[in-house]
Design a protein around this motif. Sequence first.
Motif, PDB file in Angstrom:
ATOM      1  N   ARG A  83       0.817  -1.234   0.000  1.00  0.00           N
ATOM      2  CA  ARG A  83       0.000   0.000   0.000  1.00  0.00           C
ATOM      3  C   ARG A  83       0.847   1.279   0.000  1.00  0.00           C
ATOM      4  O   ARG A  83       0.374   2.343   0.407  1.00  0.00           O
ATOM      5  N   GLU A  90      -0.746   3.807  -2.421  1.00  0.00           N
ATOM      6  CA  GLU A  90      -1.884   4.507  -1.833  1.00  0.00           C
ATOM      7  C   GLU A  90      -1.428   5.591  -0.872  1.00  0.00           C
ATOM      8  O   GLU A  90      -2.031   6.664  -0.799  1.00  0.00           O
ATOM      9  N   LYS A 128      -5.231  -0.242 -11.481  1.00  0.00           N
ATOM     10  CA  LYS A 128      -5.999  -0.753 -10.336  1.00  0.00           C
ATOM     11  C   LYS A 128      -5.899   0.191  -9.145  1.00  0.00           C
ATOM     12  O   LYS A 128      -6.886   0.429  -8.451  1.00  0.00           O
ATOM     13  N   LEU A 129      -4.697   0.708  -8.897  1.00  0.00           N
ATOM     14  CA  LEU A 129      -4.501   1.640  -7.786  1.00  0.00           C
ATOM     15  C   LEU A 129      -5.406   2.852  -7.933  1.00  0.00           C
ATOM     16  O   LEU A 129      -6.117   3.233  -7.000  1.00  0.00           O
ATOM     17  N   GLU A 172      -8.143   3.315  -9.855  1.00  0.00           N
ATOM     18  CA  GLU A 172      -9.567   2.978  -9.795  1.00  0.00           C
ATOM     19  C   GLU A 172      -9.998   2.659  -8.370  1.00  0.00           C
ATOM     20  O   GLU A 172     -11.067   3.077  -7.924  1.00  0.00           O
ATOM     21  N   ARG A 173      -9.169   1.942  -7.634  1.00  0.00           N
ATOM     22  CA  ARG A 173      -9.478   1.591  -6.245  1.00  0.00           C
ATOM     23  C   ARG A 173      -9.581   2.837  -5.362  1.00  0.00           C
ATOM     24  O   ARG A 173     -10.268   2.842  -4.344  1.00  0.00           O
ATOM     25  N   ASN A 174      -8.922   3.906  -5.773  1.00  0.00           N
ATOM     26  CA  ASN A 174      -8.914   5.137  -4.991  1.00  0.00           C
ATOM     27  C   ASN A 174      -9.799   6.226  -5.565  1.00  0.00           C
ATOM     28  O   ASN A 174      -9.617   7.413  -5.274  1.00  0.00           O
TER      29      ASN A 174
END
Length: 150
Positions: free
Chosen positions: A85, A88, A119-120, A122-124
């Motif tokens: 992470r 993030e 992915k990072l 979109e996830r955020n």
Amino acid sequence: MIETVRTNSDDYAFKNLVVLLNADLAERDGTAHPLAQFNPISKLKHVVLVLKDGKPVGCGAIARHAKNAMEIKRMYVSPEARGQRIGERILSELEKWSRTLGKDTCVLFMGSNQPEANKLYERNGYLSIPKYGKLKDISDSLCFAKKLKF
């Protein structure tokens, strides 16, 4: 111990991480990929480094994009620190810094050969947007934006 540090593009650790980032992108996309023209790091005033046990393992930066928006640039996490992470943590700090600067949006672009980064983002909460500026003519570029909450 993991530490987040704010600095600028003169920072030696940042410059070293960008060399690794550029090598990673060259391996993924080839050395002559058109996105490479947007990779200069001189004069970036807002750079974030993440240190793990004192060693630089990740970086990112922001630069003014528009009146109310900052552009996220030069995001990278070294292979040995991936999956922890760190990305993030960098992204969150860049968003926080953008809000402090009075901006309500972050935008970014990337190449399509970076599924981990995709992915990072979109996830955020980053959403796909139309390609902007010179990116319109680069077929495998992806652009994203996020409205920041104050």
